[in-house]
Write a protein that holds these residues in place. Structure first.
Motif, PDB file in Angstrom:
ATOM      1  N   PHE A 113       0.839  -1.210   0.000  1.00 24.51           N
ATOM      2  CA  PHE A 113       0.000   0.000   0.000  1.00 24.51           C
ATOM      3  C   PHE A 113       0.865   1.247   0.000  1.00 24.51           C
ATOM      4  N   ARG A 114       0.633   2.099  -0.980  1.00 24.25           N
ATOM      5  CA  ARG A 114       1.333   3.388  -1.001  1.00 24.25           C
ATOM      6  C   ARG A 114       0.347   4.435  -1.497  1.00 24.25           C
ATOM      7  N   ARG A 115       0.296   5.554  -0.785  1.00 19.28           N
ATOM      8  CA  ARG A 115      -0.660   6.580  -1.180  1.00 19.28           C
ATOM      9  C   ARG A 115      -0.005   7.504  -2.210  1.00 19.28           C
ATOM     10  N   GLU A 116       0.113   6.976  -3.441  1.00 22.13           N
ATOM     11  CA  GLU A 116       0.714   7.734  -4.531  1.00 22.13           C
ATOM     12  C   GLU A 116      -0.416   8.266  -5.409  1.00 22.13           C
ATOM     13  N   ARG A 117      -0.049   9.110  -6.370  1.00 22.95           N
ATOM     14  CA  ARG A 117      -1.075   9.617  -7.278  1.00 22.95           C
ATOM     15  C   ARG A 117      -1.471   8.501  -8.244  1.00 22.95           C
ATOM     16  N   GLY A 121      -0.622   2.000 -14.224  1.00 22.55           N
ATOM     17  CA  GLY A 121       0.524   1.293 -13.632  1.00 22.55           C
ATOM     18  C   GLY A 121       0.865   1.741 -12.229  1.00 22.55           C
ATOM     19  N   ARG A 122       0.064   2.607 -11.657  1.00 26.41           N
ATOM     20  CA  ARG A 122       0.327   3.038 -10.282  1.00 26.41           C
ATOM     21  C   ARG A 122      -0.964   3.019  -9.472  1.00 26.41           C
ATOM     22  N   TYR A 123      -1.001   2.145  -8.516  1.00 24.12           N
ATOM     23  CA  TYR A 123      -2.195   1.990  -7.692  1.00 24.12           C
ATOM     24  C   TYR A 123      -1.817   2.200  -6.240  1.00 24.12           C
TER      25      TYR A 123
HETATM   26 MG    MG Z   1       7.760   4.612  -6.202  1.00 27.79          MG
END
Ligand code: MG
Ligand code: ATP
Length: 420
Positions: A113-117, A121-123
């Motif tokens: 779990f990462r709170r990225e934008r 390909g990015r969740y």
């Molecule tokens: Mg990264």
């Protein structure tokens, strides 16, 4: 009507059609792991926040901005894991796994779990296949890990990928490099993005991880870690390259590669797939010889990698052989009773078997069989019961055969052997 509840932004469902491919990728990875003697572990998804702050590093993007951290109702500071290495290392220390020879090579598969934008390909919840090897300092371990990673990609028939390779040196040679980099960046402050202006002072190596074009331009002239490696680190890196060549593994030397976690030492690597968009890194890893000590364990060299399943999956061709069921078309209660014996029998010998729970007409049952892409249909109706023979229909050729009414092993070979 009550308002429908949807998934949270950055989180998604994996629907059955897709999930099948996930299962195939996991199974392939598990098969490779067992060939290399890696054993599976399962880890908690929630850990103390301090575990990640201490291992990944306080001044990394992950810890500074991306973690799902909160105080639970008892007041403990906890985080959803953003990666698996820290947890495996915690487990390794907590259970004194040094003492167990089979514990040196481990893998785990699960969500991070990462709170990225969120973007292609990015969740915010994504899945990793993670492997770690403990106790071996020599570059043969590094080569073996990279060989294992490429074996998984090759088994999955990933057509084209690049393996980027670099060495970050040890804390000694890296210190000299950091000083040089700091000096170099001193008068470039205005040209850096606001994030890198901060990084320059707190953690200058992170500047290399910046995606902004302006920063990339500045770094073209920057000193490179490879120019600062001490003799031991240089030898380590050279032998690794030699082993990779012996394995026939192509690599690209990338002196700009640093990766987003502070714990790495010496070897680091990343696999990218060209043409899949901005998020092209499908796997990354490296050596972390000091992390176990940093987390309170006995000094133990280690190396690992993580494959990002969400990004890898679209690059994996569908497996050649799609499983197909046998469908039992049953007409009338008596036929159902015989059919249930078949169901038990066929599943027991490992054949995927389907029936129509609505018990519709023959036509609707055959439609259902087609819909499920059944390879064969076993038809039992009143006529068949009278004659004491069931009909086995090949759904591709439409060829029909009479077979015994009651389950028997005679047709197993036919069912299993039928070309898909
Ligand atoms: Mg990264
Ligand atoms: P990136 O540079 O893409 O942000 P990273 O260096 O943060 O990746 P790692 O921590 O090394 O990623 O994780 C290993 C792999 O996990 C990545 O190569 C990627 O395939 C995958 N991954 C990381 N973050 C995400 C995410 N938010 N969504 C989907 N996959 C991810």
């Amino acid at each position: 009507m009550p308002k429908r509840i949807q998934t949270i932004r950055g989180f998604r469902d994996i629907l059955p059609q897709e999930a099948q491919k996930w299962w195939y990728v996991e199974r392939t990875a598990r098969d490779v792991f067992s060939l290399f003697g890696f054993r599976e572990v399962k880890l908690p998804i929630l850990e103390q926040t301090a575990l990640f702050a201490r291992s990944i590093g306080e001044t990394t993007d992950i810890v500074e901005k991306e973690m799902y951290s909160f105080q639970d109702k008892g007041g403990d500071n906890v985080s959803l894991r953003p990666e698996a290495t820290a947890s495996i290392v915690r487990m390794f220390i907590q259970h004194s796994l040094y003492q167990q020879p089979l514990a040196a090579k481990l893998f785990t598969i699960g969500p991070m779990f990462r709170r990225e934008r969120p973007q292609k390909g990015r969740y915010r919840q994504f899945y990793q296949i993670d492997a770690e090897m403990f106790g071996f300092e020599r570059p043969l371990a590094d080569a073996e890990m990279i060989f294992m990673l490429t074996t998984i990609l090759n088994q999955l028939k990933v057509a084209e990928y690049d393996l980027h390779l670099n060495s970050l040196g040890c804390p000694q040679c890296r210190q000299a490099f950091k000083e040089a980099l700091k000096r170099f960046l001193e008068d470039k402050h205005q040209k850096l993005c606001p994030d890198c202006q901060r990084r320059r002072l707190l953690n200058p190596l992170r500047v290399f991880d910046c995606k902004s074009e302006g920063c990339k331009e500045v770094l073209k002239e920057a000193p490179l870690i490879t120019q600062y490696l001490c003799q031991d680190c240089k030898t380590h890196f050279e032998s690794l390259k030699g082993y990779l060549e012996a394995f026939g593994i192509a690599y690209l030397l990338d002196p700009y590669l640093v990766r987003g976690l502070d714990y790495y030492t010496r070897t680091i690597f990343e696999v990218t797939i060209p043409g899949i968009g901005a998020q092209s890194a499908v796997a990354g890893g490296g050596r972390y010889d000091n992390l176990i000590e940093v987390l309170g364990g006995r000094s133990t060299p280690a190396i690992g990698f993580a494959i990002g399943m969400d990004r890898l999956l679209p690059c994996v061709p569908d497996p050649d052989k799609e499983a197909r069921p046998i469908f039992l078309a049953l007409l009338g209660e008596e036929a159902v009773k015989i059919g249930l014996k078949w169901v038990q029998f066929l599943r027991k010998v490992g054949i995927w078997t389907e029936i129509d729970y609505r018990l519709g007409s023959l036509k609707s049952q055959l439609n259902r069989a087609n819909h499920l892409k059944a390879k064969f249909c076993l038809i039992i109706g009143e006529d068949e019961i009278k004659k004491g023979k069931a009909i086995l229909r090949d759904m591709d050729t439409k060829e029909q055969l009479n077979v015994a009414l009651e389950p028997n092993s005679e047709i197993i070979e036919k069912l299993k052997g039928g070309k898909n």
